[in-house]
Scaffold this motif. Structure first.
Motif, PDB file in Angstrom:
ATOM      1  N   ARG A   1       0.836  -1.197   0.000  1.00 51.64           N
ATOM      2  CA  ARG A   1       0.000   0.000   0.000  1.00 51.64           C
ATOM      3  C   ARG A   1       0.866   1.241   0.000  1.00 51.64           C
ATOM      4  O   ARG A   1       1.889   1.306   0.682  1.00 51.64           O
ATOM      5  N   SER A   2       0.453   2.213  -0.802  1.00 57.55           N
ATOM      6  CA  SER A   2       1.091   3.520  -0.847  1.00 57.55           C
ATOM      7  C   SER A   2      -0.026   4.546  -0.758  1.00 57.55           C
ATOM      8  O   SER A   2      -0.833   4.669  -1.675  1.00 57.55           O
TER       9      SER A   2
ATOM     10  N   SER B   1      -2.211   9.186  10.515  1.00 54.54           N
ATOM     11  CA  SER B   1      -1.169   9.028  11.529  1.00 54.54           C
ATOM     12  C   SER B   1       0.223   8.863  10.914  1.00 54.54           C
ATOM     13  O   SER B   1       1.178   9.524  11.319  1.00 54.54           O
ATOM     14  N   TYR B   2       0.342   7.966   9.915  1.00 52.79           N
ATOM     15  CA  TYR B   2       1.633   7.710   9.269  1.00 52.79           C
ATOM     16  C   TYR B   2       2.022   8.807   8.270  1.00 52.79           C
ATOM     17  O   TYR B   2       3.167   8.889   7.853  1.00 52.79           O
ATOM     18  N   GLY B   3       1.061   9.639   7.872  1.00 48.08           N
ATOM     19  CA  GLY B   3       1.345  10.607   6.822  1.00 48.08           C
ATOM     20  C   GLY B   3       1.526   9.886   5.496  1.00 48.08           C
ATOM     21  O   GLY B   3       0.924   8.834   5.239  1.00 48.08           O
ATOM     22  N   ASN B   4       2.364  10.427   4.615  1.00 50.85           N
ATOM     23  CA  ASN B   4       2.692   9.727   3.370  1.00 50.85           C
ATOM     24  C   ASN B   4       3.501   8.489   3.729  1.00 50.85           C
ATOM     25  O   ASN B   4       4.600   8.599   4.287  1.00 50.85           O
ATOM     26  N   CYS B   5       2.961   7.318   3.412  1.00 48.96           N
ATOM     27  CA  CYS B   5       3.637   6.089   3.835  1.00 48.96           C
ATOM     28  C   CYS B   5       3.550   5.017   2.758  1.00 48.96           C
ATOM     29  O   CYS B   5       2.670   5.052   1.883  1.00 48.96           O
TER      30      CYS B   5
ATOM     31  N   TYR C   1       7.422   2.567   5.724  1.00 48.61           N
ATOM     32  CA  TYR C   1       8.177   3.810   5.564  1.00 48.61           C
ATOM     33  C   TYR C   1       7.170   4.956   5.737  1.00 48.61           C
ATOM     34  O   TYR C   1       6.252   5.102   4.913  1.00 48.61           O
ATOM     35  N   ALA C   2       7.306   5.767   6.801  1.00 46.34           N
ATOM     36  CA  ALA C   2       6.258   6.738   7.139  1.00 46.34           C
ATOM     37  C   ALA C   2       6.782   8.168   7.237  1.00 46.34           C
ATOM     38  O   ALA C   2       7.982   8.409   7.358  1.00 46.34           O
ATOM     39  N   HIS C   3       5.827   9.116   7.207  1.00 43.26           N
ATOM     40  CA  HIS C   3       6.039  10.563   7.372  1.00 43.26           C
ATOM     41  C   HIS C   3       6.786  11.188   6.193  1.00 43.26           C
ATOM     42  O   HIS C   3       7.384  12.265   6.335  1.00 43.26           O
ATOM     43  N   MET C   4       6.761  10.529   5.036  1.00 37.63           N
ATOM     44  CA  MET C   4       7.479  11.071   3.877  1.00 37.63           C
ATOM     45  C   MET C   4       6.766  12.314   3.331  1.00 37.63           C
ATOM     46  O   MET C   4       5.545  12.451   3.440  1.00 37.63           O
ATOM     47  N   SER C   5       7.541  13.191   2.718  1.00 40.70           N
ATOM     48  CA  SER C   5       6.948  14.380   2.107  1.00 40.70           C
ATOM     49  C   SER C   5       6.299  14.044   0.764  1.00 40.70           C
ATOM     50  O   SER C   5       5.369  14.717   0.333  1.00 40.70           O
ATOM     51  N   GLU C   6       6.806  12.976   0.115  1.00 36.24           N
ATOM     52  CA  GLU C   6       6.223  12.531  -1.157  1.00 36.24           C
ATOM     53  C   GLU C   6       6.486  11.047  -1.336  1.00 36.24           C
ATOM     54  O   GLU C   6       7.397  10.474  -0.738  1.00 36.24           O
ATOM     55  N   ARG C   7       5.643  10.422  -2.153  1.00 34.24           N
ATOM     56  CA  ARG C   7       5.781   8.994  -2.480  1.00 34.24           C
ATOM     57  C   ARG C   7       6.033   8.848  -3.974  1.00 34.24           C
ATOM     58  O   ARG C   7       5.430   9.551  -4.779  1.00 34.24           O
ATOM     59  N   MET C   8       6.908   7.908  -4.321  1.00 31.06           N
ATOM     60  CA  MET C   8       7.286   7.737  -5.726  1.00 31.06           C
ATOM     61  C   MET C   8       6.938   6.359  -6.264  1.00 31.06           C
ATOM     62  O   MET C   8       7.346   6.002  -7.362  1.00 31.06           O
TER      63      MET C   8
ATOM     64  N   THR D   1       5.078  14.493   7.648  1.00 28.04           N
ATOM     65  CA  THR D   1       3.627  14.436   7.485  1.00 28.04           C
ATOM     66  C   THR D   1       3.005  13.494   8.518  1.00 28.04           C
ATOM     67  O   THR D   1       3.678  12.649   9.100  1.00 28.04           O
ATOM     68  N   GLY D   2       1.681  13.627   8.727  1.00 30.78           N
ATOM     69  CA  GLY D   2       0.988  12.787   9.704  1.00 30.78           C
ATOM     70  C   GLY D   2       1.294  13.225  11.119  1.00 30.78           C
ATOM     71  O   GLY D   2       1.599  14.390  11.392  1.00 30.78           O
ATOM     72  N   HIS D   3       1.223  12.283  12.071  1.00 30.21           N
ATOM     73  CA  HIS D   3       1.535  12.571  13.466  1.00 30.21           C
ATOM     74  C   HIS D   3       3.051  12.547  13.628  1.00 30.21           C
ATOM     75  O   HIS D   3       3.639  11.547  14.022  1.00 30.21           O
ATOM     76  N   SER D   4       3.666  13.661  13.325  1.00 27.95           N
ATOM     77  CA  SER D   4       5.122  13.730  13.298  1.00 27.95           C
ATOM     78  C   SER D   4       5.586  15.071  13.843  1.00 27.95           C
ATOM     79  O   SER D   4       4.899  16.086  13.707  1.00 27.95           O
ATOM     80  N   THR D   5       6.746  15.048  14.493  1.00 27.77           N
ATOM     81  CA  THR D   5       7.346  16.295  14.970  1.00 27.77           C
ATOM     82  C   THR D   5       8.766  16.353  14.428  1.00 27.77           C
ATOM     83  O   THR D   5       9.661  15.700  14.951  1.00 27.77           O
TER      84      THR D   5
END
Length: 434
Positions: free
Chosen positions: A350-351, A356-360, A376-383, A402-406
């Protein structure tokens, strides 16, 4: 004969490998179906709870509407009573003026009557003034005595009767108005008490309604998370099936390569034997036979490569004093455009963009007969997209926040088996990475 036995052994070996893969896949699919069934049961339960809460909300809304209607009517009644009280106060003011006028007339008559009595006393009437006064119980009795004894003229008698009526009227009007005002004030007090009670009921119902709405929102969130879990499980199921197909293709490819290698080895052996026979026939030393090609079976390493450059900013395991379990590692690196790559070959289960995971990206991989799932989570973009086959080191996306991330980082999970919401299959990725 040896060649036929070897071929049969190779076929059985490759077939057994495929069977092992298929059996492992079947077990994973069975686990996924079980989890999906559990999630469906949870979803049905949550939907039932939502329906119950919505029913409670409808009842509260009806009760609130009734309370608000009663409040509105009570407010109208209060305004009506206030108006009546204002009118009564005006009437009291009017009566006060009237009483003052009557009182003035009474005082004037009192003075006149006193003058009449004084005149009677001085003129020596049939009944002496002191006898009348001393024999009277009160002023009314005094007047009655005067009237009954016909001691004054008829004009004076009329004056005394009017005086009595005015006094009685003043007392009666005053009493009526005071009673009416007292009654209105009591009713107003009751209405104010009812208004306060209805307000308190409305506040309580508003709090209950807000609580039920909050509960319904949380239940909807739970249903959403269950749906997301089911989507991930379904995606993993599809990816596992793709991995089965990929495993079969690779096994068949290895079978063809092994057959080609074996055929080449047989041909080389036959050529060597023929050359040896020729050499023996020509009575000369045959050249040393060339070494047979070294047999090797393609091997897939169970190791994974690091999915990103950087340092581990948060390790696997408990953190924050044991109050939180971190099912992966966080890899951080300053700067923009930091690439995220696949830690191993596999199929993108899944992409998507998760709350919560943001872009994952979820990748299912079979390595040495073991299913692994990497996240693989919190990415700014998916390829990469769902269902896509990826190779180790292939770029999946870019590090982000992205998502629940600091803060910018990659949250990386490794599951020995399929991913599940409890993260029960999560293992520390570090020993597997190289």
């Amino acid at each position: 004969m040896k060649q036929r036995v070897l071929k049969a052994f190779l076929s059985l070996s490759i077939g057994f490998s495929v069977f092992t893969y298929t059996s492992a896949h079947a077990q994973s699919l069975s686990d996924i179906h079980k989890k999906q069934a559990e999630n469906d049961t949870k979803k049905q339960k949550k939907n039932a709870e939502i329906k119950e809460v919505q029913g409670q909300q409808d009842q509260v809304v009806q009760e609130l509407e009734k309370i608000e209607s009663n409040l509105e009517q009570t407010k109208k009644d209060i305004e009506t009573k206030k108006t009546e009280i204002d009118d009564t106060k005006k009437e009291i003011d009017r009566l006060k003026d009237e009483i003052a006028k009557i009182q003035k007339r009474i005082e004037e008559r009192d003075a006149l009557l006193k003058e009449r009595v004084r005149s009677m006393y001085e003129s020596g009437g049939a009944v002496k003034y002191l006898e009348v006064v001393l024999g009277s119980q009160n002023f009314g009795d005094f007047l009655d005595r005067l009237i009954s004894l016909n001691m004054i003229a008829e004009s004076d008698k009329a004056l005394l009767e009017e005086q009595k009526r005015d006094k009685a009227k003043v007392e009666e009007n005053k009493k009526d108005v005071e009673q009416k005002l007292e009654s209105l004030n009591a009713k107003l007090q009751d209405l104010n008490g009812l208004n306060d009670k209805l307000k308190a009921q409305k506040e309580a119902k508003d709090r209950l309604s807000a609580s039920l709405k909050k509960k319904e929102t949380h239940l909807h969130e739970d249903v959403t998370s269950i749906e997301e879990k089911n989507d991930i499980l379904a995606a993993q199921e599809k990816a596992i099936k793709e991995e089965i197909a990929r495993a079969k293709r690779e096994a068949e490819q290895r079978k063809r390569e092994e057959a080609a290698r074996k055929a080449a080895a047989e041909k080389a052996a036959q050529k060597q034997a023929a050359e040896k026979r020729v050499a023996e026939k020509e009575n000369r030393q045959a050249p040393a036979p060339a070494p047979a090609p070294k047999q090797s079976t393609p091997h897939v390493s169970a190791n994974f490569i690091w999915p990103a450059n950087g340092y581990v900013s948060s390790p696997f395991g408990t953190r924050f004093g044991g109050s939180d379990f971190h099912p992966g590692i966080d890899i951080a690196e300053a700067g923009a455009g930091n690439p995220i790559v696949a830690a191993a070959d596999g199929t993108v289960a899944r992409s998507y963009l998760s709350s919560s995971y943001g872009n994952c990206v979820f990748v299912s991989s079979y390595i040495d007969g073991q299913l692994y799932t990497t996240v693989y989570a919190h990415m700014s973009e998916r390829m990469v997209s769902t269902g896509q086959t990826v190779k180790q080191g292939q770029r999946l996306g870019t590090m982000g926040n992205t998502g629940h991330s600091t803060g910018q980082h990659l949250h990386f999970e490794l599951h020995k088996g399929q991913w599940n919401y409890a993260k029960s299959n999560a293992v520390n990725p570090v020993p597997y990475l190289h």
